[in-house]
Design a protein around this motif. Structure first.
Motif, PDB file in Angstrom:
ATOM      1  N   TYR A  49      59.762  73.150   1.594  1.00 55.37           N
ATOM      2  CA  TYR A  49      60.959  73.712   0.956  1.00 55.37           C
ATOM      3  C   TYR A  49      60.490  74.606  -0.183  1.00 55.37           C
ATOM      4  O   TYR A  49      61.294  75.540  -0.796  1.00 55.37           O
ATOM      5  N   ASP A 109      57.324  72.464  -9.761  1.00 60.24           N
ATOM      6  CA  ASP A 109      58.161  71.558  -9.512  1.00 60.24           C
ATOM      7  C   ASP A 109      57.844  70.359  -8.594  1.00 60.24           C
ATOM      8  O   ASP A 109      58.370  69.491  -8.500  1.00 60.24           O
ATOM      9  N   LEU A 110      56.532  70.771  -7.821  1.00 62.74           N
ATOM     10  CA  LEU A 110      56.193  69.696  -6.897  1.00 62.74           C
ATOM     11  C   LEU A 110      55.116  68.616  -7.672  1.00 62.74           C
ATOM     12  O   LEU A 110      54.604  67.811  -6.724  1.00 62.74           O
ATOM     13  N   VAL A 113      61.936  60.466   8.231  1.00 63.96           N
ATOM     14  CA  VAL A 113      63.304  61.405   8.519  1.00 63.96           C
ATOM     15  C   VAL A 113      63.024  62.897   8.218  1.00 63.96           C
ATOM     16  O   VAL A 113      61.981  63.180   7.518  1.00 63.96           O
ATOM     17  N   THR A 114      63.659  63.679   8.716  1.00 66.72           N
ATOM     18  CA  THR A 114      63.724  65.163   8.377  1.00 66.72           C
ATOM     19  C   THR A 114      64.870  65.718   8.696  1.00 66.72           C
ATOM     20  O   THR A 114      65.815  65.111   9.251  1.00 66.72           O
ATOM     21  N   LYS A 115      64.851  66.917   8.604  1.00 65.40           N
ATOM     22  CA  LYS A 115      66.018  67.875   9.128  1.00 65.40           C
ATOM     23  C   LYS A 115      65.664  69.436   9.418  1.00 65.40           C
ATOM     24  O   LYS A 115      64.403  69.790   8.984  1.00 65.40           O
ATOM     25  N   CYS A 119      55.227  66.672   0.702  1.00 59.53           N
ATOM     26  CA  CYS A 119      56.656  66.622   1.484  1.00 59.53           C
ATOM     27  C   CYS A 119      57.427  67.855   0.939  1.00 59.53           C
ATOM     28  O   CYS A 119      58.317  68.251   1.746  1.00 59.53           O
ATOM     29  N   GLY A 120      57.242  68.025  -0.018  1.00 58.26           N
ATOM     30  CA  GLY A 120      57.965  69.213  -0.598  1.00 58.26           C
ATOM     31  C   GLY A 120      57.701  70.900  -0.106  1.00 58.26           C
ATOM     32  O   GLY A 120      57.982  71.740  -0.583  1.00 58.26           O
ATOM     33  N   VAL A 128      63.817  77.223  -1.495  1.00 62.65           N
ATOM     34  CA  VAL A 128      64.694  75.993  -2.076  1.00 62.65           C
ATOM     35  C   VAL A 128      64.058  75.405  -3.365  1.00 62.65           C
ATOM     36  O   VAL A 128      64.686  75.156  -4.458  1.00 62.65           O
ATOM     37  N   VAL A 129      62.892  75.229  -3.604  1.00 69.08           N
ATOM     38  CA  VAL A 129      62.138  74.527  -4.623  1.00 69.08           C
ATOM     39  C   VAL A 129      61.441  75.966  -5.040  1.00 69.08           C
ATOM     40  O   VAL A 129      60.590  76.675  -4.497  1.00 69.08           O
ATOM     41  N   ALA A 180      53.551  66.736  -4.339  1.00 72.02           N
ATOM     42  CA  ALA A 180      54.456  66.306  -3.294  1.00 72.02           C
ATOM     43  C   ALA A 180      54.235  66.997  -2.064  1.00 72.02           C
ATOM     44  O   ALA A 180      54.990  68.073  -1.872  1.00 72.02           O
ATOM     45  N   ASN A 190      52.311  55.520  -1.731  1.00 72.50           N
ATOM     46  CA  ASN A 190      52.463  54.804  -3.103  1.00 72.50           C
ATOM     47  C   ASN A 190      52.640  53.173  -3.247  1.00 72.50           C
ATOM     48  O   ASN A 190      52.119  52.727  -4.082  1.00 72.50           O
ATOM     49  N   LEU A 240      55.633  57.232   1.275  1.00 73.70           N
ATOM     50  CA  LEU A 240      56.111  55.912   0.775  1.00 73.70           C
ATOM     51  C   LEU A 240      54.909  54.774   0.925  1.00 73.70           C
ATOM     52  O   LEU A 240      54.468  54.154   0.084  1.00 73.70           O
TER      53      LEU A 240
END
Lengths: 501, 501
Positions: free
Chosen positions: B48, B59-60, B382-384, B44-45, B53-54, B42, B337, B334
């Motif tokens: 994090y 975990d990815l 999207v992001t933050k 995108c992870g 946070v991860v 992942a 995938n 996405l």
């Protein structure tokens, strides 16, 4: 100068129409008659006012009478329109200074809806309240307070509120046990509201699940949440009567309990009844204005009734359903605002001096291209019970879908709201329904604690666009670990549903 | 039996295709060659993970090699495909046991993208890292730890990680000041990540705003949030070189600072460079497989290249844009995938014994109706940054819109995320762009702290359906006080934009 644009009803639809018409055509006179004292109130906020999240009734008023007047609208509160003469183009008005006839050029009927209490007996006992309107919300909140408190100051809405009723309810001993009769979304919201006051909350629902229009899997998640928060659910349970401490359903007593058709009884000191609403169409009974099958006013794509110059919008009117194309009646706030605004636009563009435009529309003075469509509705609704957010849109009931000629297929999935490795991922349940032959999406519903409710907007938007399940599955929705898994829950549901078609 | 379905690349697109093909056609052999050790990670992870946070790289990982093998896919890690012979339908493979030729019936090129570091000098110094891939993420996180810590245990990914590199980076003194070069979404996410480690964070961006594709009003809200959290922004600032403590950009030293084209300098002990990615198409250089204008592989609506039996998907391939209908290159998770899964479906339905199906598609053995479309993209992202969520979809840049022949009109509004009376209502900024003549929605962007990001899905769904602004304005979106005002921020933006058309 043409006669005024007359609006009956000073809430969402009426004031949206009046404000828009005045802004677009400042030279037109616009008169709004409102039979009560309240105008422009946020119905949907009342459970949160009872809960205490919203402090006073004043917070629920979108517009004050002064603000409406500043827009140039002639607002007459406590003026009840008692009759319509569509031939003479007048309405009969009963106001504080007596009765009079008001001519109109265009008329908007925006009379809203009223709460049903029948067939439940005893709903006129003290502390038995319908779940509708600000005065009932004020009475409910006053009832929860200490009898010695300053109820009027606490509930607010000083200029408008039924003061006598607030004081009478406030003087009663606060309840320890409360019964909510009806498990629609207001019932569910009220369960949360009463729980915040540490009451023993019982919710009675005649069908086997709350939130019927959301479908069983969504309802079950809400029910689990309600029970987790101590709410006692009485499903498949029909309340027959509310009774006072002598067992009577009539008289001046205070509610002391309720009795169900199946024999269940409950002692309670407050009963809130929310078993449905009906459109207010009494005003049109002796007029040629046609109602639809739902009992609400039948209108065309522009909010016009079958009578020239008469429009209807908001909770008293039907709308066209985005999925079925048929008229339907789903009274909700956005619909009222949107339809009212559209009617205001069309009326502002109507030139009554031009006479009939001869297009056969039956509405003189405005060409078809100048009319503003009120749009269609998909019955989109969202609410929450504590932290459980739910949403629904379109047709999700298989029998209902079949009644419109569809061959519906339904799938429900539960998946995570975020990438599994990102903290806060919450189990999110999605139901989607599609037509087998056309593969068209018919409806959907969602439940979850992490941003679930607003995700229903994807379904609502897809429904309005008549999207197929395949197109929905291939929609480029947002993905980032804090907000969604790679396949958004709605995409996953679409993928599964497409596999079943 | 036909030759195997061969997939080059073991990440999102490649493994989605392989898994789907094997599930749909279990009798087909499916071989995946991955040149590295990691699969199905992942991307995108990674911010994090750096943030903490991860917890670990494990975990990815979406799928382990064992899980892939259990699906019946023949996965060969550390096997690099070095050439493609489209006439002979073979690929040349360089693996741990030497080189060999692998015949294929269908070939999927899913080689991904790589990070650009040029023209910035000094990016090979120690503690100068590109923002791409799990090994760089592991190195970055090791660098933030105490030199005495057990870096390998902490970062995880034991079977896959570049252990030597983790230990080398871990042995360095942790930085106090970190420079992020590039203000795209990964740069913004990394600013949040480093702030969580109490570092002095500096973000350098050559354009005048971060998150260029989101538009200025959205970017400004992100910049305000970053500054509020102590991140120093250097906008309109081009980094020229990273230097060691002697001022040199070459050699074995550790990064000690950076120099900008305009003369700005900064002392820093860690520099992360994320100034862009490019598709990995080197493998196809001497083949007849055509690239598009973007430099990524050109494909049709089904992921097929111009050469029979050769497909491309994911970060190395173009996609059709939902708004322009033109080929575009926007590498996102996405998309990879979805396109991979579609190619896997089409390949599974291909009957190579049937020979050319004679439909002129250039792809033998599968009828057009059996091919699965990869769909279009809208560039939804999207992001933050801390609590500020942002999203974008479609074409929001006026010059870009004009380049496709549109006459774009843009409006930006800021409104509340909830009913004003409900606690937690947050200022939400929405930009919408539409074409003046057709009134078609072209794109949108959003920023806000209350459920803003997922609301972009409404725009994405509307774009795919080629909705007009008027239709969007009349869409029956969800309303309830805890989630939205009566008019959702996107509806309000549509209303304002329609007024400007």
């Amino acid at each position: 100068m043409p006669d005024p644009f007359v609006v009956v009803g000073g809430d969402a639809a009426g004031l949206s129409a009046a404000s828009k018409a005045k802004r677009e055509a400042p030279e037109r006179d616009v008169v709004v008659f409102e039979k009560g004292r309240w105008i422009s109130y946020a119905h949907c906020g009342t459970p949160y006012f009872v809960e205490g999240v919203v402090e006073t009734l004043d917070d629920l008023l979108s517009l004050s009478p002064d603000e409406v007047e500043e827009r140039g609208v002639d607002l007459r509160r406590e003026h009840e329109v008692t009759g319509v003469n569509t031939d003479a183009r007048t309405v009969g008005v009963d106001g504080p200074d007596g009765q009079f006839e008001q001519p109109y050029s265009d008329l908007l009927v925006a009379t809203g809806a009223h709460a049903v209490t029948s067939p439940i007996e005893g709903h006129e006992l003290d502390a038995a309240l319908p779940m509708h309107g600000l005065d009932n919300a004020a009475a409910t909140r006053a009832l929860l307070m200490d009898p010695d408190a300053d109820h009027l100051a606490a509930v607010g809405g000083e200029e408008y509120v039924d003061r006598e009723r607030v004081e009478r309810c406030g003087a009663l001993e606060p309840p320890e046990t409360v019964a909510i009769v009806g498990g629609g979304y207001v019932g569910v919201e009220m369960a949360e509201a009463f729980s915040a006051h540490d009451l023993d909350v019982h919710l009675f629902q005649r069908p086997s699940h709350v939130l019927e229009s959301f479908g069983d899997p969504i309802a079950e998640r809400v029910e689990e949440t309600l029970r987790d928060h101590g709410v006692t659910l009485h499903l498949d349970t029909e309340v027959a009567r509310l009774v006072d401490d002598t067992g009577a359903s009539t008289g001046d007593g205070r509610v002391a309990g309720l009795e169900c058709a199946g024999g269940t009884t409950l002692e309670c000191e407050l009963a809130l009844v929310g078993i449905g609403v009906r459109p207010n169409t009494h005003l049109l009974e002796d007029t040629p204005v046609a109602l639809g099958e739902s009992g609400a006013v039948a209108v065309d794509d522009f909010g016009a009734t079958n009578v020239d110059g008469v429009y209807a919008a908001g909770d008293c009117a039907e709308m066209t359903h985005a999925v079925t194309g048929e008229s339907t009646w789903v009274p909700l706030g956005l619909t009222a605002n949107r339809a009212g605004r559209a009617v205001g636009t069309t009326v502002a563009r109507t030139d009554h001096d031009a006479g009939d435009n001869g297009d056969g529309s039956g509405h003189g003075g405005v060409s078809p291209a100048d009319r503003e469509p009120v749009g269609s509705i998909a019955g989109t609704a969202v609410t929450k019970a504590f932290d459980m957010e739910v949403g629904r849109s379109g047709i999700t009931d298989l029998d209902e879908a079949r009644s419109y000629g569809f061959d519906p297929v339904k799938e429900t999935i539960t998946t995570r709201s975020r990438s599994g490795y990102y903290p806060g991922a919450a189990e999110t349940t999605v139901t989607l329904v599609a037509d087998r032959d056309s593969e068209r999406l018919l409806g959907g519903a969602i439940a979850g604690t992490d941003r679930a409710a607003v995700r229903i907007d994807t379904v609502a938007t897809a429904l309005e666009a008549e999207t197929t399940v395949g197109d929905l599955e291939r929609t480029d929705l947002a993905y980032a670990p804090p907000f969604s898994p790679v396949w958004d829950p709605i995409l996953t549901a679409a993928k599964v549903l497409r596999g079943s078609l």
